[in-house]
Design an enzyme around this catalytic site. Structure first.
Site, PDB file in Angstrom:
ATOM      1  N   THR B 186       0.859  -1.180   0.000  1.00 28.37           N
ATOM      2  CA  THR B 186       0.000   0.000   0.000  1.00 28.37           C
ATOM      3  C   THR B 186       0.892   1.225   0.000  1.00 28.37           C
ATOM      4  O   THR B 186       1.941   1.246   0.642  1.00 28.37           O
ATOM      5  CB  THR B 186      -0.883   0.069   1.263  1.00 28.37           C
ATOM      6  OG1 THR B 186      -0.018   0.033   2.400  1.00 28.37           O
ATOM      7  CG2 THR B 186      -1.828  -1.083   1.322  1.00 28.37           C
ATOM      8  N   LYS B 439     -13.206  17.748  12.110  1.00 26.63           N
ATOM      9  CA  LYS B 439     -13.937  17.614  13.368  1.00 26.63           C
ATOM     10  C   LYS B 439     -14.175  19.000  13.949  1.00 26.63           C
ATOM     11  O   LYS B 439     -13.290  19.607  14.536  1.00 26.63           O
ATOM     12  CB  LYS B 439     -13.181  16.707  14.325  1.00 26.63           C
ATOM     13  CG  LYS B 439     -13.065  15.298  13.753  1.00 26.63           C
ATOM     14  CD  LYS B 439     -12.479  14.270  14.694  1.00 26.63           C
ATOM     15  CE  LYS B 439     -12.500  12.912  13.996  1.00 26.63           C
ATOM     16  NZ  LYS B 439     -11.881  11.842  14.781  1.00 26.63           N
ATOM     17  N   TRP B 444     -18.732  15.917  12.794  1.00 32.08           N
ATOM     18  CA  TRP B 444     -17.867  15.635  11.646  1.00 32.08           C
ATOM     19  C   TRP B 444     -18.373  16.333  10.388  1.00 32.08           C
ATOM     20  O   TRP B 444     -19.575  16.332  10.100  1.00 32.08           O
ATOM     21  CB  TRP B 444     -17.794  14.125  11.390  1.00 32.08           C
ATOM     22  CG  TRP B 444     -17.058  13.355  12.462  1.00 32.08           C
ATOM     23  CD1 TRP B 444     -16.629  13.839  13.664  1.00 32.08           C
ATOM     24  CD2 TRP B 444     -16.694  11.972  12.426  1.00 32.08           C
ATOM     25  NE1 TRP B 444     -16.010  12.847  14.382  1.00 32.08           N
ATOM     26  CE2 TRP B 444     -16.035  11.683  13.657  1.00 32.08           C
ATOM     27  CE3 TRP B 444     -16.845  10.950  11.496  1.00 32.08           C
ATOM     28  CZ2 TRP B 444     -15.533  10.409  13.962  1.00 32.08           C
ATOM     29  CZ3 TRP B 444     -16.345   9.693  11.798  1.00 32.08           C
ATOM     30  CH2 TRP B 444     -15.692   9.426  13.014  1.00 32.08           C
TER      31      TRP B 444
END
Lengths: 542, 542
Positions: B186, B439, B444
């Site tokens: 990844t 946040k 959120w």
């Protein structure tokens, strides 16, 4: 070195759990034994399968115990599929069309601990109950209101009562994916029936493969009506592949006549159905007689026995319903091949495409197949050579329950008992059953090819071809015909009908007319009976 | 009690063997690095993969050894997929867009024994070769005629030479299906890259699931062009699902510009393609500029990063190409969800359907998902609650190669690092990356939602939203915009553009204009860089 992926066993319970979560309000519609229509959702089915799982535990059903069912396609039968296998017990579907003696034999051989049944089959249960050696209880798949007032069967249990006593929120256990999940006996024409014992793994792999675009092409935009019974190899796996993709399920219950099916197709907007040729014959006759159409049905899979080309033509040309001709067997969970065209075929004429569509199609990935001669040598895929068909793969049996019949495998391959050709493109055509193929002077003649031609004759209702002893050729074909009501046709006319359609030496040596061809419990012609009846027929050529 | 089904491990070699047998003459077409078009068939690919397997053995590659590739999408890369994994070695695809230092780090971490590369990447090989500690040989994926006359890399091997030396008829070995098959690192934005180590089992299960009608819907009537690189999670699995179903494969090589892709789509009659939004941007621009159409392309899957709704609209409304919006990740092989409508949606208006099509869709059976709050409690599937997305299933990692990063699982679930909502029908929408979500006062705000609105403005080429420190609200959104060449737009106009599209408190507190947004090796915006650059921006509201 092993990879580092999650160790999640492939378990049947996860299929219904997935459907309940992702397709909570997708419907399951059933015509009940009582005749009314019942509807609920995957969320309901999952909740009730959990209650059933608890009820089974309360009745003493443990891991690997077998539980029998004698039931039509309906929502309670569907719940049993998941409730029984989900706790690691074994779902044992029994064909109610078998003789009660055979039913008792099978249930005893399987050592079924409980038997669930639709009320239709109460008389069978009453007949077999005294002969059941392992069964500790009989559960009528109905509610309290419909329970029989009295019965010869002592302590009959009521399905809805069992569920009512239990609570929701069952957590499905996790176990080895190779655990036995379900059991289906083959209706062998010789010897005792033998049980194919599926695993959770084989069932899930089969469900993935069977929903693929080139297999049955199932999606969340389908409404699927399995006419093929849930006691025939799990309704060809649709009991698993439908919830896997979130397709609406429509269960026809006991009413499989043309009108009942057509009504359900229309009211429930069915897009896809599955069944054997004999059922479709009834449906097509009804639809034609009443000048009806199919508004939503776009395709149907036909298998179980070879589909007459005329039936494929009728569905496709007259009604715009695509036919997926398929082949499989109980020992294969059941799917082996399905006929779907490739890109290269899309430019062909309709007739050329039809020449492919009448084959049983290509093997689904997961199934390997090969054809071999009597000497075991592999034959070429040339579309002409025909030999014994062998298969292997993760959803093919390697033996039968309790070791019955010994080890059937030949070098790891399962002999299907079918004779087939395979084209260079991998399209397989069943030309015969190994035991039905006619061996004339060392060459093989396909009884199915000869039958398909005969049934295309307008005066013929049913036709069978068997091999009859011949002093010079060992065997020669005999054509056995049931005429349509009121139709007239002679021996000579029928033999003349083969002109130009087959090699000359394939021509049947004689024709006999009869009133009916005996069918087995799964609707297939019983050639064993025909051979008993006509095997000593004296051919004019002999 | 175990069932009695055949013990056939799920092995990658069986996919290509199946294609070679059932789709022997189906084509694999590649644009080569040299620019010419190469065509051959599945039968050829299978034969050559077998020769490659022998060649690997001759070069000392054994079971579980890692073999690296630095290559475009092409037939030789495809052969490597099967030749390497087929003998039980590990196919390690490396992203050539990474910095050479990272490439060397990854190859050393993986302990690659050999490295195969396309000639394009010779300069990279020359740069990294001296730093490779385990690599015993470098193989140029070309023929003798195209081999570099001289190179700084000692003992460069030639792919075609290796194959020429070997013979046909290789028999693929059988082994545990949990054996490591391939390795993909990844491109982590923090820390060192981590390797996802797939198994034969996970790869085959993913291939079955990814070809389903409600996933990518692949069949033998498709010609599939993966634009998504084979070094990005195995071209999203298409390297396996295409031969599994017998689809024609079209590989674009290095030329991913609009013209090259459109030419291939048309000449090879491509029906389906797959790629990330940035590639489609180039294609759509080219097609629009030149007033072209797509003659055969019927659908495309878009993933890798969230697809702007405007792009979905352009494909569907302007060109009649259905967009399958999908979501997955390297750790998921990669498919998690794909957006396909259900029956209940078919009667909706186009606009209502579009509201569903912009979501990332439903989980494929085999992937379980859930969203949880910061306290780990599961949140409802109400389409509004948004929380951290967790997944589990047989093609999801349980850890990384060599244990890097420790145990990532939380109670058996893999935390995706994405924040999402899930509708009652199971349609998931990524609202943000966990680390990118803003946040504000304990609530959120989705940076992706704000970006999607901004890029819909005609003057905006690219837009990113990051959270910037705020004394009262902890964080507040800052909009970072790259204007289209020549376009004019003010801060006030852009903020006004949000009117009525979002809750008032989501409105960015400020806008900054910049020349370019930094992209990572996989084409995603590098928010880490943006935070470095603009994190200390002083908001007017602060």
């Amino acid at each position: 070195m092993l990879g580092i992926m999650q160790d999640q066993p492939l378990l049947i319970s996860s299929v219904l759990a997935h459907a309940a979560r992702h397709h909570a309000d997708t419907e399951i519609v059933s015509r009940t034994v009582e005749g009314s229509i019942h509807r609920y959702t995957y969320a309901d089915a999952h909740r009730r399968a959990g209650r059933l799982a608890r009820a089974l535990g309360a009745l003493g059903v443990g891991f690997s115990d077998r539980v029998g069912t004698l039931a039509w396609n309906g929502y309670r039968h569907f719940e049993l599929y998941y409730g029984i296998s989900g706790i690691g017990a074994v779902m044992h579907t029994i064909n109610p069309r078998l003789h009660p003696e055979q039913i008792a034999w099978i249930a005893n051989h399987a050592e079924d601990k409980l038997l669930f049944f639709d009320l239709t089959f109460l008389p069978i249960i009453e007949a077999v109950a005294p002969h059941m050696r392992t069964c500790k209880g009989f559960v009528a798949m109905t509610d309290r209101a419909h329970m029989p007032a009295s019965s010869k069967v002592a302590g009959l249990l009521c399905y809805e009562d069992l569920l009512e006593r239990e609570s929701d929120g069952f957590e499905w256990p996790t176990f080895d994916e190779n655990t036995a999940s379900s059991l289906c006996y083959t209706s062998g024409t010789t010897g005792n029936p033998k049980g194919a014992l599926y695993t959770h793994r084989s069932t899930i792999l089969h469900a993935y493969a069977s929903a693929l675009p080139d297999t049955l092409d199932c999606s969340a935009r389908d409404a699927i009506l399995p006419v093929v019974p849930m006691f025939h190899v799990n309704a060809w796996g649709l009991a698993y592949s439908c919830p896997l993709v979130g397709a609406k399920l429509v269960f026809p219950g006991p009413q499989l006549d043309g009108k009942s099916l057509h009504d359900l197709f229309e009211t429930e907007k069915v897009t896809f159905s599955a069944g054997v040729p004999t059922v479709w014959q009834g449906l097509l006759a009804y639809v034609k007689q009443n000048n009806l159409r199919f508004s939503t049905l776009s395709r149907t899979v036909i298998g179980g026995s070879s589909c007459p080309p005329a039936m494929i033509k009728a569905f496709q040309d007259d009604y715009g319903v695509r036919v997926l001709h398929a082949w499989g067997m109980t020992e294969m969970s059941p799917l082996g091949t399905v006929c779907n065209l490739k890109t290269k075929h899309l430019g062909l004429t309709k007739d050329e495409q039809f020449g492919i569509e009448v084959t049983q199609g290509r093997a689904v990935y997961g199934v390997d197949m090969k054809i071999v001669g009597d000497d075991g040598q592999e034959l070429p895929w040339d579309g002409k050579s025909f030999g014994n068909l062998l298969v292997r793969g993760p959803w093919v049996v390697k033996g039968y329950f309790k070791g019955e019949g010994g080890d059937p495998l030949v070098d790891g391959w399962f002999p299907t008992g079918d004779v087939a050709t395979i084209s260079p493109d991998g399209f397989m055509t069943i030309t015969d059953r190994s035991k039905d193929v006619i061996k004339s002077g060392g060459e093989w003649i396909s009884s199915i090819d000869l039958e398909n031609i005969a049934v295309a004759h307008p005066a013929v209702l049913q036709a069978a071809v068997i091999g009859v002893a011949h002093p010079k050729w060992d065997e020669r074909p005999l054509l056995i015909v049931v005429r349509k009501p009121g139709a007239q046709v002679t021996r000579e006319e029928l033999l003349g009908f083969y002109d130009g359609k087959i090699a000359k030496w394939w021509l049947p040596d004689d024709v006999v007319f009869t009133d009916a061809i005996p069918l087995g419990a799964t609707g297939k012609m019983l050639k064993t009976k025909l051979r008993e009846q006509f095997g000593s027929h004296r051919l004019p050529t002999a």
